[in-house]
Write a protein that holds these residues in place. Sequence first.
Motif, mmCIF file in Angstrom:
data_model
loop_
_atom_site.group_PDB
_atom_site.id
_atom_site.type_symbol
_atom_site.label_atom_id
_atom_site.label_comp_id
_atom_site.label_asym_id
_atom_site.label_seq_id
_atom_site.Cartn_x
_atom_site.Cartn_y
_atom_site.Cartn_z
ATOM 1 N N LYS A 69 0.823 -1.208 0.000
ATOM 2 C CA LYS A 69 0.000 0.000 0.000
ATOM 3 C C LYS A 69 0.860 1.262 0.000
ATOM 4 O O LYS A 69 0.612 2.196 -0.776
ATOM 5 N N LYS A 70 1.886 1.307 0.845
ATOM 6 C CA LYS A 70 2.757 2.481 0.933
ATOM 7 C C LYS A 70 3.646 2.592 -0.307
ATOM 8 O O LYS A 70 3.897 3.694 -0.814
ATOM 9 N N SER A 71 4.107 1.458 -0.797
ATOM 10 C CA SER A 71 4.936 1.464 -2.004
ATOM 11 C C SER A 71 4.139 1.963 -3.210
ATOM 12 O O SER A 71 4.635 2.757 -4.017
ATOM 13 N N LYS A 72 2.891 1.513 -3.341
ATOM 14 C CA LYS A 72 2.052 1.954 -4.449
ATOM 15 C C LYS A 72 1.776 3.453 -4.362
ATOM 16 O O LYS A 72 1.717 4.144 -5.391
ATOM 17 N N ALA A 73 1.598 3.950 -3.149
ATOM 18 C CA ALA A 73 1.356 5.383 -2.973
ATOM 19 C C ALA A 73 2.551 6.193 -3.473
ATOM 20 O O ALA A 73 2.393 7.202 -4.174
ATOM 21 N N PHE A 74 3.754 5.745 -3.137
ATOM 22 C CA PHE A 74 4.951 6.454 -3.606
ATOM 23 C C PHE A 74 5.077 6.338 -5.121
ATOM 24 O O PHE A 74 5.523 7.277 -5.788
ATOM 25 N N GLN A 75 4.678 5.196 -5.670
ATOM 26 C CA GLN A 75 4.700 5.043 -7.118
ATOM 27 C C GLN A 75 3.701 5.985 -7.786
ATOM 28 O O GLN A 75 3.889 6.371 -8.942
ATOM 29 N N GLY A 76 2.660 6.384 -7.057
ATOM 30 C CA GLY A 76 1.738 7.388 -7.576
ATOM 31 C C GLY A 76 2.439 8.715 -7.791
ATOM 32 O O GLY A 76 2.213 9.401 -8.802
ATOM 33 N N PHE A 77 3.303 9.085 -6.840
ATOM 34 C CA PHE A 77 4.101 10.308 -6.998
ATOM 35 C C PHE A 77 5.036 10.178 -8.193
ATOM 36 O O PHE A 77 5.187 11.120 -8.991
ATOM 37 N N LEU A 78 5.661 9.033 -8.333
ATOM 38 C CA LEU A 78 6.583 8.817 -9.448
ATOM 39 C C LEU A 78 5.847 8.847 -10.791
ATOM 40 O O LEU A 78 6.403 9.294 -11.798
ATOM 41 N N ALA A 79 4.591 8.389 -10.805
ATOM 42 C CA ALA A 79 3.806 8.429 -12.038
ATOM 43 C C ALA A 79 3.596 9.869 -12.493
ATOM 44 O O ALA A 79 3.615 10.169 -13.698
ATOM 45 N N VAL A 80 3.395 10.768 -11.527
ATOM 46 C CA VAL A 80 3.282 12.189 -11.851
ATOM 47 C C VAL A 80 4.574 12.691 -12.479
ATOM 48 O O VAL A 80 4.563 13.417 -13.480
ATOM 49 N N CYS A 81 5.693 12.281 -11.911
ATOM 50 C CA CYS A 81 6.997 12.677 -12.454
ATOM 51 C C CYS A 81 7.221 12.089 -13.846
ATOM 52 O O CYS A 81 7.882 12.718 -14.697
ATOM 53 N N VAL A 82 6.691 10.902 -14.096
ATOM 54 C CA VAL A 82 6.809 10.291 -15.424
ATOM 55 C C VAL A 82 6.103 11.158 -16.464
ATOM 56 O O VAL A 82 6.617 11.375 -17.570
ATOM 57 N N ILE A 83 4.916 11.657 -16.131
ATOM 58 C CA ILE A 83 4.195 12.534 -17.059
ATOM 59 C C ILE A 83 5.048 13.749 -17.402
ATOM 60 O O ILE A 83 5.188 14.124 -18.575
ATOM 61 N N LEU A 84 5.638 14.367 -16.390
ATOM 62 C CA LEU A 84 6.467 15.551 -16.607
ATOM 63 C C LEU A 84 7.713 15.207 -17.416
ATOM 64 O O LEU A 84 8.153 15.991 -18.265
ATOM 65 N N HIS A 85 8.273 14.036 -17.168
ATOM 66 C CA HIS A 85 9.437 13.577 -17.927
ATOM 67 C C HIS A 85 9.068 13.374 -19.397
ATOM 68 O O HIS A 85 9.790 13.825 -20.301
ATOM 69 N N HIS A 86 7.946 12.715 -19.649
ATOM 70 C CA HIS A 86 7.503 12.486 -21.028
ATOM 71 C C HIS A 86 7.145 13.802 -21.720
ATOM 72 O O HIS A 86 7.395 13.966 -22.919
ATOM 73 N N MET A 87 6.575 14.730 -20.970
ATOM 74 C CA MET A 87 6.276 16.045 -21.532
ATOM 75 C C MET A 87 7.555 16.700 -22.057
ATOM 76 O O MET A 87 7.587 17.237 -23.166
ATOM 77 N N TYR A 88 8.583 16.661 -21.221
ATOM 78 C CA TYR A 88 9.831 17.305 -21.631
ATOM 79 C C TYR A 88 10.406 16.639 -22.883
ATOM 80 O O TYR A 88 10.860 17.337 -23.790
ATOM 81 N N ILE A 89 10.384 15.317 -22.937
ATOM 82 C CA ILE A 89 10.935 14.608 -24.091
ATOM 83 C C ILE A 89 10.230 15.035 -25.378
ATOM 84 O O ILE A 89 10.875 15.346 -26.387
ATOM 85 N N VAL A 90 8.896 15.068 -25.344
ATOM 86 C CA VAL A 90 8.130 15.445 -26.539
ATOM 87 C C VAL A 90 8.325 16.916 -26.875
ATOM 88 O O VAL A 90 8.563 17.276 -28.037
ATOM 89 N N LEU A 91 8.249 17.783 -25.877
ATOM 90 C CA LEU A 91 8.386 19.216 -26.127
ATOM 91 C C LEU A 91 9.770 19.583 -26.654
ATOM 92 O O LEU A 91 9.902 20.413 -27.555
#
Length: 416
Positions: A69-91
């Motif tokens: 449960k706690k690990s998945k919650a932290f992975q939720g934060f990382l998923a947000v960072c993944v979006i920002l990372h992918h945004m930068y790559i495309v932009l």
Amino acid sequence: MKKTEVITAFFMFIVWCIFLRVSGFIEVQKISENEIVGWVLLALLMLLLFYGAKKAPAGDYTKEMFCLKKSKAFQGFLAVCVILHHMYIVLSSKLGYKGVLSIFENSGVIIVGFFFFASGYGLITSLYQKEDYLKGFIKKRVFTVLVPFFICNYAYMVTMLLMGRKYAMSDLLYAFIGVKLLNSQMWFAVEIMFLYFLFYFIFRFIKREKMAYTIMGVCIVAMMAGSLLLGHDLTTDEIANWFRGEWWYNTTFVFFMGLLAARFKEKLLPWIKKRYYLCLSMLLVLSSFFGFMSKRLLEEKGYWIENMFYKGYAEKIETLAFQLPMVVCSVAVILLLMMKITFYNKVLDFLGRLSLEVILINNVFIIVLLKLAVVNEALYIIAVFVTTILAAMAIYKIKLWVLDKKDYWGRKYYNK
């Protein structure tokens, strides 16, 4: 959360940012190009991560520090960072972007490393704790990835066709069954399913524990070597072939380290707790060193030195020799911080359950809404997040319906 806990959490966040800056993963000067958006974005990320966080009592450690449960919650934060990372790559590739999202340019490799570690750790933990865990494993693990993979695959395919993108019919047929990827960022789903299959067959049919771990390790190294030898597909930048690119192998070994960490955690944790601050300090130093060296190698040599006549194997191996230890040390730093601080709140819990779907679907909206980025960067970021999360929720519910998981948001999902 008490005042002292907030101060401690903030201090540890600053230490982590200093590590990223020293190792070259944050270019502070680039934030000044749009200071308001940059600092607001960082503030929101800090709020998302630290709101509701709980510090362990002095001299003690968090309870259930690596629970699902706690690990998945932290992975939720990382998923947000993944979006920002992918945004930068495309932009950056489409518009030559050099704005505030540049701080996420090199974050992807560490994020993927944590996902691989968590997956490997979770597999072994479940194998030892749950009776007949491998019974029904394919449905519980592989299909859980396979269903959203194909939904997101078709969503991206239809989107690109509607936008006027042209593909050869043979490529479309291969992409339709997932053998080729129109969206190269979906590679993670393919590889994690491949690793799940390996795990299942090895630990299902090889009864000698040491032999099973050895064969698993050899197979993973063979995967990495094969992908490295294949190199990039220089004939096209539209269609992604399996195992063609450094992202297919530069973090894969962390999955095996997750398996080993779960296997030996009863011995590792007491040893680490006795030397906690020494381990944390050494890992921060090593992370900075390997991060600095890998960034330098990526700029001077790296994985893309190859061409049609030169494969660049020596340069790729040299870069991997520094980048992989950087990922390992960085993931270890995160895990040590999680031993002292529990990162958990309802938003992280919500995002954690959708993390796979978020990672797989976000590129659709990053591309569809690209023109908005030219008009207003902040509005573009907001629009991508809103559409991605809404789509991820729909895909998540479809997945649970297909797999006959009736409790969409309750504890039953965690216990399955």
